[in-house]
Write a protein that holds these residues in place. Structure first.
Motif, mmCIF file in Angstrom:
data_model
loop_
_atom_site.group_PDB
_atom_site.id
_atom_site.type_symbol
_atom_site.label_atom_id
_atom_site.label_comp_id
_atom_site.label_asym_id
_atom_site.label_seq_id
_atom_site.Cartn_x
_atom_site.Cartn_y
_atom_site.Cartn_z
ATOM 1 N N VAL A 61 0.838 -1.196 0.000
ATOM 2 C CA VAL A 61 0.000 0.000 0.000
ATOM 3 C C VAL A 61 0.879 1.254 0.000
ATOM 4 C CG1 VAL A 61 -1.704 1.306 1.327
ATOM 5 C CG2 VAL A 61 -1.958 -1.152 1.078
ATOM 6 N N LEU A 62 1.986 1.216 0.740
ATOM 7 C CA LEU A 62 2.926 2.342 0.720
ATOM 8 C C LEU A 62 3.571 2.482 -0.647
ATOM 9 C CD1 LEU A 62 4.784 2.002 4.150
ATOM 10 C CD2 LEU A 62 2.975 3.614 3.513
ATOM 11 N N LEU A 63 3.921 1.358 -1.243
ATOM 12 C CA LEU A 63 4.501 1.380 -2.587
ATOM 13 C C LEU A 63 3.509 1.980 -3.580
ATOM 14 C CD1 LEU A 63 6.774 0.612 -4.548
ATOM 15 C CD2 LEU A 63 5.752 -1.682 -4.668
ATOM 16 N N ALA A 64 2.247 1.603 -3.450
ATOM 17 C CA ALA A 64 1.206 2.142 -4.340
ATOM 18 C C ALA A 64 1.065 3.649 -4.147
ATOM 19 C CB ALA A 64 -0.124 1.440 -4.079
ATOM 20 N N ARG A 65 1.106 4.096 -2.908
ATOM 21 C CA ARG A 65 1.027 5.543 -2.639
ATOM 22 C C ARG A 65 2.188 6.277 -3.299
ATOM 23 N NH1 ARG A 65 3.405 9.118 0.734
ATOM 24 N NH2 ARG A 65 2.164 10.923 1.353
ATOM 25 N N HIS A 66 3.391 5.714 -3.155
ATOM 26 C CA HIS A 66 4.540 6.376 -3.763
ATOM 27 C C HIS A 66 4.441 6.355 -5.290
ATOM 28 C CE1 HIS A 66 8.451 8.226 -3.649
ATOM 29 N NE2 HIS A 66 8.703 7.529 -4.733
ATOM 30 N N ALA A 67 3.958 5.262 -5.848
ATOM 31 C CA ALA A 67 3.784 5.184 -7.303
ATOM 32 C C ALA A 67 2.782 6.232 -7.778
ATOM 33 C CB ALA A 67 3.338 3.782 -7.714
ATOM 34 N N GLN A 68 1.705 6.447 -7.014
ATOM 35 C CA GLN A 68 0.738 7.489 -7.377
ATOM 36 C C GLN A 68 1.412 8.856 -7.412
ATOM 37 O OE1 GLN A 68 -2.312 6.635 -4.354
ATOM 38 N NE2 GLN A 68 -3.753 6.375 -6.042
ATOM 39 N N LEU A 69 2.190 9.155 -6.389
ATOM 40 C CA LEU A 69 2.889 10.447 -6.355
ATOM 41 C C LEU A 69 3.883 10.569 -7.502
ATOM 42 C CD1 LEU A 69 3.554 10.591 -2.511
ATOM 43 C CD2 LEU A 69 1.915 11.989 -3.806
ATOM 44 N N GLN A 70 4.590 9.503 -7.791
ATOM 45 C CA GLN A 70 5.577 9.500 -8.865
ATOM 46 C C GLN A 70 4.912 9.774 -10.219
ATOM 47 O OE1 GLN A 70 8.945 8.966 -8.339
ATOM 48 N NE2 GLN A 70 9.260 9.482 -10.467
ATOM 49 N N VAL A 71 3.830 9.093 -10.490
ATOM 50 C CA VAL A 71 3.141 9.263 -11.773
ATOM 51 C C VAL A 71 2.528 10.658 -11.866
ATOM 52 C CG1 VAL A 71 1.256 8.409 -13.230
ATOM 53 C CG2 VAL A 71 2.778 6.795 -12.096
ATOM 54 N N GLN A 72 1.970 11.171 -10.784
ATOM 55 C CA GLN A 72 1.425 12.537 -10.797
ATOM 56 C C GLN A 72 2.520 13.545 -11.157
ATOM 57 O OE1 GLN A 72 -0.280 13.043 -6.898
ATOM 58 N NE2 GLN A 72 -1.980 11.666 -7.324
ATOM 59 N N HIS A 115 -3.379 7.286 -18.199
ATOM 60 C CA HIS A 115 -3.880 5.909 -18.127
ATOM 61 C C HIS A 115 -3.172 5.140 -17.009
ATOM 62 C CE1 HIS A 115 -5.493 2.048 -19.274
ATOM 63 N NE2 HIS A 115 -4.265 1.577 -19.273
ATOM 64 N N ILE A 116 -1.861 5.304 -16.904
ATOM 65 C CA ILE A 116 -1.105 4.644 -15.842
ATOM 66 C C ILE A 116 -1.598 5.119 -14.480
ATOM 67 C CG2 ILE A 116 1.185 4.457 -14.773
ATOM 68 C CD1 ILE A 116 2.334 4.491 -17.665
ATOM 69 N N ALA A 117 -1.871 6.413 -14.353
ATOM 70 C CA ALA A 117 -2.366 6.957 -13.079
ATOM 71 C C ALA A 117 -3.693 6.303 -12.695
ATOM 72 C CB ALA A 117 -2.521 8.472 -13.171
ATOM 73 N N ARG A 118 -4.582 6.106 -13.663
ATOM 74 C CA ARG A 118 -5.854 5.433 -13.369
ATOM 75 C C ARG A 118 -5.607 3.984 -12.948
ATOM 76 N NH1 ARG A 118 -7.131 8.268 -18.050
ATOM 77 N NH2 ARG A 118 -7.072 6.367 -19.301
ATOM 78 N N SER A 119 -4.645 3.336 -13.588
ATOM 79 C CA SER A 119 -4.308 1.954 -13.241
ATOM 80 C C SER A 119 -3.735 1.865 -11.835
ATOM 81 C CB SER A 119 -3.303 1.389 -14.254
ATOM 82 O OG SER A 119 -3.864 1.327 -15.538
ATOM 83 N N VAL A 120 -2.872 2.801 -11.484
ATOM 84 C CA VAL A 120 -2.300 2.808 -10.139
ATOM 85 C C VAL A 120 -3.397 3.021 -9.104
ATOM 86 C CG1 VAL A 120 -0.736 4.027 -8.560
ATOM 87 C CG2 VAL A 120 -0.001 3.520 -10.897
ATOM 88 N N ARG A 121 -4.338 3.917 -9.401
ATOM 89 C CA ARG A 121 -5.452 4.134 -8.465
ATOM 90 C C ARG A 121 -6.266 2.859 -8.279
ATOM 91 N NH1 ARG A 121 -5.565 9.236 -10.871
ATOM 92 N NH2 ARG A 121 -7.185 8.636 -12.341
ATOM 93 N N ALA A 122 -6.516 2.133 -9.357
ATOM 94 C CA ALA A 122 -7.289 0.891 -9.262
ATOM 95 C C ALA A 122 -6.560 -0.145 -8.410
ATOM 96 C CB ALA A 122 -7.578 0.335 -10.656
#
Length: 121
Positions: free
Chosen positions: A51-62, A105-112
């Motif tokens: 979940v932390l990795l996903a949060r960081h990936a969201q920030l990275q993609v943003q 599209h990647i950002a939407r995938s990361v959110r999912a």
């Protein structure tokens, strides 16, 4: 086993197994690690807590979206000063526009994936 309510949509990355299936969290973590700089992907806290990795990936993609948008918005003004011919400028603008769409599209995938990981708790 926890009941998963996440619906798979067209935004779900094909590299990640469906939530609730065998080893889906490992496939999610592997995919998320590919989205962050290598040094982050090896941090123990991010390895142990997807979940932390996903949060960081969201920030990275943003952040990558912001960079690509800035590059797109400034290309026509900045690139002639670098000596770029018009054909290269036009190609670069198309490249940045395509990159923004891909990153969205990647950002939407990361959110999912993030939502599915959070629901497993």
């Amino acid at each position: 086993m926890t009941l998963m309510t996440t619906r798979i949509t067209s935004d779900w990355p094909c590299q990640v197994k469906a939530p609730g299936t065998y080893d889906w969290e490992r496939s999610a973590a592997k995919w998320l690690r590919e989205l962050v700089p290598a040094r982050y992907a090896s941090y123990p806290a991010l390895i142990r807590h997807p979940v932390l990795l996903a949060r960081h990936a969201q920030l990275q993609v943003q952040q990558e979206i912001r960079v690509a948008r800035t590059a797109l918005q400034t290309a026509r003004a900045d690139l002639p000063g670098l000596g770029m011919p018009e054909s290269v400028i036009e190609h670069t603008i198309k490249l940045y526009a395509a990159e923004v769409m891909q990153l969205q599209h990647i950002a939407r995938s990361v959110r999912a994936v993030s939502q599915a990981l959070a629901e497993r708790r």
